[in-house]
Design an enzyme around this catalytic site. Sequence first.
Site, short mmCIF file in Angstrom:
data_model
loop_
_atom_site.label_atom_id
_atom_site.label_comp_id
_atom_site.label_asym_id
_atom_site.label_seq_id
_atom_site.Cartn_x
_atom_site.Cartn_y
_atom_site.Cartn_z
N HIS A 184 0.84 -1.20 0.00
CA HIS A 184 0.00 0.00 0.00
C HIS A 184 0.87 1.26 0.00
O HIS A 184 0.67 2.18 -0.80
CB HIS A 184 -0.92 -0.02 1.23
CG HIS A 184 -1.75 1.20 1.39
ND1 HIS A 184 -3.08 1.22 1.05
CD2 HIS A 184 -1.47 2.45 1.84
CE1 HIS A 184 -3.57 2.43 1.28
NE2 HIS A 184 -2.60 3.19 1.78
N GLU A 185 1.86 1.29 0.88
CA GLU A 185 2.73 2.47 0.97
C GLU A 185 3.60 2.61 -0.28
O GLU A 185 3.89 3.73 -0.71
CB GLU A 185 3.60 2.41 2.23
CG GLU A 185 2.82 2.39 3.53
CD GLU A 185 1.78 3.49 3.67
OE1 GLU A 185 2.00 4.60 3.17
OE2 GLU A 185 0.71 3.22 4.26
N HIS A 226 1.73 4.57 -2.90
CA HIS A 226 1.89 6.02 -2.68
C HIS A 226 3.25 6.48 -3.20
O HIS A 226 3.35 7.48 -3.91
CB HIS A 226 1.81 6.36 -1.18
CG HIS A 226 0.46 6.25 -0.57
ND1 HIS A 226 -0.61 7.01 -0.95
CD2 HIS A 226 0.01 5.46 0.45
CE1 HIS A 226 -1.66 6.71 -0.21
NE2 HIS A 226 -1.32 5.76 0.65
#
Length: 157
Positions: free
Chosen positions: A67-68, A71
């Site tokens: 998920h990170e 980003h």
Amino acid sequence: MKESELQKLVEELSLIYFNKPFRHRALFNSRLRTTGGRYLLHTHNIEINKKYYEQFGEKELVDIIKHELCHYHLHLEGKGYRHRDPDFRKLLKEVDAPRFCSPLPEYRKRRKSSKIIIYSCKSCNQVYKRRRSINISRYVCGKCRGKLIKIKELTSE
């Protein structure tokens, strides 16, 4: 798990799922409370909440890192890296990363046992439910600007 192992894992996952290198730092941040991790825009580092690894294991840790990394890579490419951006949502699906992480059991427990205070307007009887108490001498009804009164305080255990 040590920070050096975390760094290595993040670098590996970046190459496996994104075919791009991770060139910044991945570290544990013990001050994170309600989130599994965060991507820092200014330094491009990724911070991970170690409690998630300790309580949920490596699968949850891998999901948070993916998920990170979404980003991270989108931000560096100048694309939409925020949760609401279509680019971000599309990349999450491609790498099978969750949009949100599971809540920690201790946080969920704290949220459930909180109190609820019920206020009402004297004029129009509009009801307001709040978790925190408000100063009724400073605030008025948002509907009719009438005076508020405290009805009752509920505590759920």
